[in-house]
Scaffold this motif. Structure first.
Motif, PDB file in Angstrom:
ATOM      1  N   LYS A  28     -56.068  44.383 -55.976  1.00  0.00           N
ATOM      2  CA  LYS A  28     -56.870  45.265 -55.205  1.00  0.00           C
ATOM      3  C   LYS A  28     -57.416  44.724 -53.959  1.00  0.00           C
ATOM      4  O   LYS A  28     -57.415  45.459 -53.206  1.00  0.00           O
ATOM      5  CB  LYS A  28     -58.076  45.241 -56.194  1.00  0.00           C
ATOM      6  N   ASP A  29     -57.285  43.448 -53.742  1.00  0.00           N
ATOM      7  CA  ASP A  29     -57.704  42.906 -52.277  1.00  0.00           C
ATOM      8  C   ASP A  29     -56.576  42.732 -51.482  1.00  0.00           C
ATOM      9  O   ASP A  29     -55.493  42.671 -51.711  1.00  0.00           O
ATOM     10  CB  ASP A  29     -58.473  41.657 -52.608  1.00  0.00           C
ATOM     11  N   ASP A  30     -57.110  42.438 -50.246  1.00  0.00           N
ATOM     12  CA  ASP A  30     -56.100  42.049 -49.299  1.00  0.00           C
ATOM     13  C   ASP A  30     -55.511  40.445 -49.541  1.00  0.00           C
ATOM     14  O   ASP A  30     -54.817  40.103 -48.913  1.00  0.00           O
ATOM     15  CB  ASP A  30     -56.364  42.172 -48.056  1.00  0.00           C
ATOM     16  N   VAL A  31     -56.554  39.895 -50.288  1.00  0.00           N
ATOM     17  CA  VAL A  31     -56.225  38.413 -50.522  1.00  0.00           C
ATOM     18  C   VAL A  31     -54.896  38.561 -51.604  1.00  0.00           C
ATOM     19  O   VAL A  31     -54.244  37.562 -51.273  1.00  0.00           O
ATOM     20  CB  VAL A  31     -57.495  38.030 -51.674  1.00  0.00           C
ATOM     21  N   GLY A  32     -54.518  39.527 -52.258  1.00  0.00           N
ATOM     22  CA  GLY A  32     -53.150  39.621 -53.048  1.00  0.00           C
ATOM     23  C   GLY A  32     -52.113  39.456 -52.025  1.00  0.00           C
ATOM     24  O   GLY A  32     -50.955  38.956 -52.402  1.00  0.00           O
ATOM     25  N   TYR A  33     -52.077  40.261 -50.900  1.00  0.00           N
ATOM     26  CA  TYR A  33     -51.015  39.973 -49.725  1.00  0.00           C
ATOM     27  C   TYR A  33     -51.025  38.664 -49.271  1.00  0.00           C
ATOM     28  O   TYR A  33     -49.954  38.205 -49.305  1.00  0.00           O
ATOM     29  CB  TYR A  33     -51.302  41.068 -48.701  1.00  0.00           C
ATOM     30  N   LEU A  34     -52.253  38.220 -48.852  1.00  0.00           N
ATOM     31  CA  LEU A  34     -51.696  36.622 -48.486  1.00  0.00           C
ATOM     32  C   LEU A  34     -51.331  35.911 -49.648  1.00  0.00           C
ATOM     33  O   LEU A  34     -50.539  34.998 -49.231  1.00  0.00           O
ATOM     34  CB  LEU A  34     -53.546  36.191 -48.124  1.00  0.00           C
ATOM     35  N   ILE A  35     -51.943  35.937 -50.961  1.00  0.00           N
ATOM     36  CA  ILE A  35     -51.461  34.934 -51.959  1.00  0.00           C
ATOM     37  C   ILE A  35     -49.779  35.307 -52.151  1.00  0.00           C
ATOM     38  O   ILE A  35     -49.150  34.200 -52.149  1.00  0.00           O
ATOM     39  CB  ILE A  35     -51.943  35.276 -53.224  1.00  0.00           C
ATOM     40  N   SER A  36     -49.539  36.518 -51.983  1.00  0.00           N
ATOM     41  CA  SER A  36     -48.153  36.841 -52.334  1.00  0.00           C
ATOM     42  C   SER A  36     -47.263  36.257 -51.220  1.00  0.00           C
ATOM     43  O   SER A  36     -45.974  35.692 -51.340  1.00  0.00           O
ATOM     44  CB  SER A  36     -47.828  38.240 -52.443  1.00  0.00           C
TER      45      SER A  36
END
Length: 181
Positions: A28-36
């Motif tokens: 749900k977060d932009d953190v997901g993109y950074l983590i991926s």
């Protein structure tokens, strides 16, 4: 596959499973993109470095060992490039991931046909994984502007790849005997 190889493959598969879950949790977060981005870049880079170390330790004495070194350099380069591209522009990152998935899917299908030609019984798993990976690339391309869909698809792709790794870890290895001439 010997016991050490099975343990390493199981560890990698469990790590991939954890990566898929982390990507799904933070979808749900932009953190997901950074983590991926970080995970994908680190995973590809480590795979490349592993191949380079394998070449330096033993593959240089094997027939066709140079391919291992070349694959190692290519994977290391792709992994480091993925850090730069994925973190710089999200659109380029998605296109880059689509390219990687398409390339990997086509390679899996080609390997499956090679396995079938060599009368291996496991070619169907490799073929289905190739189709799945190409499907992931197509879904990412179609829904490239919807971040949640990308995270969901990438998380599921990591989990399915982990499941395939766990399954192949527990399958018996075929022993090929080369007749003496």
């Amino acid at each position: 596959m010997n016991v050490v190889s099975r343990i390493v493959k199981m560890f990698k598969s469990l790590l991939m499973l954890a990566i898929g879950v982390v990507i799904l949790v933070f979808a749900k977060d932009d953190v997901g993109y950074l983590i991926s981005c970080i995970i994908t870049g680190a995973y590809i880079t480590l795979q490349g470095l592993q191949k380079i170390v394998f070449y330096l330790t033993s593959a240089r004495h094997m027939v066709g060992g140079e391919k291992t070194l070349i694959n190692g350099f290519i994977l290391t380069d792709l992994g480091l490039l993925s850090f730069l591209v994925l973190l710089e522009k999200p659109v380029l990152g998605v296109l880059y991931l689509i390219g990687i998935y398409l390339f990997t899917g086509v390679l899996d299908i080609l390997r499956a046909f090679e396995m079938k030609k060599n009368e291996s019984k496991r070619w169907i798993i490799k073929f289905l994984m190739g189709l799945f990976v190409i499907g992931v690339a197509v879904i990412c391309f179609v829904f490239g502007d919807v971040k949640e869909v990308i995270y969901l698809v990438l998380g599921i792709a990591w989990i399915v790849s982990a499941a395939e790794g766990i399954i192949t870890t527990f399958t018996k290895s075929a022993v090929d005997y080369i007749p003496e001439v």
